[in-house]
Write an enzyme that holds these catalytic residues in place. Structure first.
Site: not given
Length: 281
Positions: A57, A59, A120, A208
């Site tokens: 999921r 953001d 990522y 992040r």
């Protein structure tokens, strides 16, 4: 999975700028899940909205090039419409979300629990003039020169299986133990710094927050040893900033062979714990 239901795998890409994240939310919030599920309901002419299960999921504001989801459809619907589903979805979906591939999933496939890793990329520029206007929705501007070697040295101290509580927004009942397989930076020919971050799974805000710590090392505000010390302390450090989401893209999700899917599902559902330290009772 029964004979009257077919599990269908969807390979997805989207620009996250105008979405309130992946997960369907209250009315009025535009989400990736909501757009795709609504499109499926329309093109398949179903009264009920098909429900998607996703690998990760993302953001609000986070992009994806290699997202994976699955949906269970009645066998007769898949037999009748599966061959033209991809083209019909392309005509129905908005241009900032695309289904790139539609396929019948093998037995025991689960987009979330079968995954063995997610990869990522985070992109940032330290160019004194700022971000190329054509890349502004996908690249963060950091207004300090960045030392690539220092960032990679700091990254090596975070690899492996750890409790990443210091770099996660904790959720009730969820573990923060993860195995970080890759964290490395390169400077592309255009000057953009690109981090590759790969783990078996990620907890909320983990990528992040890790990038935020690396940037503090890269611009000289912290030493190369600092991110690993924060990790070992196990608590959030106010100096670790969660960087903005638009530099982050989910690039790829990997799955084991078809024969290993069932075992992987079971392993993923087990709550992880770290082994005791040497000499600890």
């Amino acid at each position: 999975m029964t004979n009257d239901v077919v599990r269908v795998r969807l390979d997805l890409a989207y620009d996250g700028r105008d979405f309130s994240g992946w997960a369907r939310q209250r009315e009025g919030q535009r989400t990736v899940q909501g757009e795709i599920e609504d499109a499926l309901r329309v093109v398949l002419r179903r009264e009920e909205t098909p429900e998607l299960t996703v690998a990760g999921r993302t953001d609000a504001g986070v992009h994806a090039r290699g997202q994976v989801a699955h949906v269970d459809l009645p066998a007769e619907v898949w037999a009748e419409q599966g061959g033209r589903l991809l083209r019909r979805l392309a005509g129905r979906l908005p241009m900032d979300v695309r289904v790139r591939r539609v396929s019948e999933a093998p037995a025991h496939f689960d987009a979330r629990f079968s995954a063995i890793w997610r990869r990522y990329a985070y992109r940032v520029t330290d160019h004194p003039g700022g971000v190329d206007p054509l890349l502004r929705g996908h690249v963060l501007w950091h207004n300090w020169p960045l030392d690539l070697d220092a960032m990679n040295e700091a990254a090596r101290g975070l690899l492996g299986e750890h409790d990443f509580a210091a770099y996660c927004k904790k959720r009730e009942g969820a573990t923060t133990i993860r195995t970080l397989q890759r964290l490395e930076w390169v400077r592309r020919p255009d000057g953009v710094l690109e981090a590759t971050v790969q783990a078996d799974a990620f907890c909320h805000n983990m990528v992040r927050a890790l990038v935020g710590a690396m940037l503090f090392v890269g611009d000289g505000h912290r030493t190369c040893e600092w991110p690993a010390k924060v990790l070992a302390a196990g608590v959030r450090d106010s100096a670790v900033h969660v960087v903005r989401p638009h530099g982050l893209t989910l690039e790829e999700v990997a799955y084991p062979s078809d024969e290993e899917l069932e075992a992987r599902n079971l392993a993923s559902r087990n709550k992880r714990t770290l082994p005791p330290l040497p000499g600890c009772c």
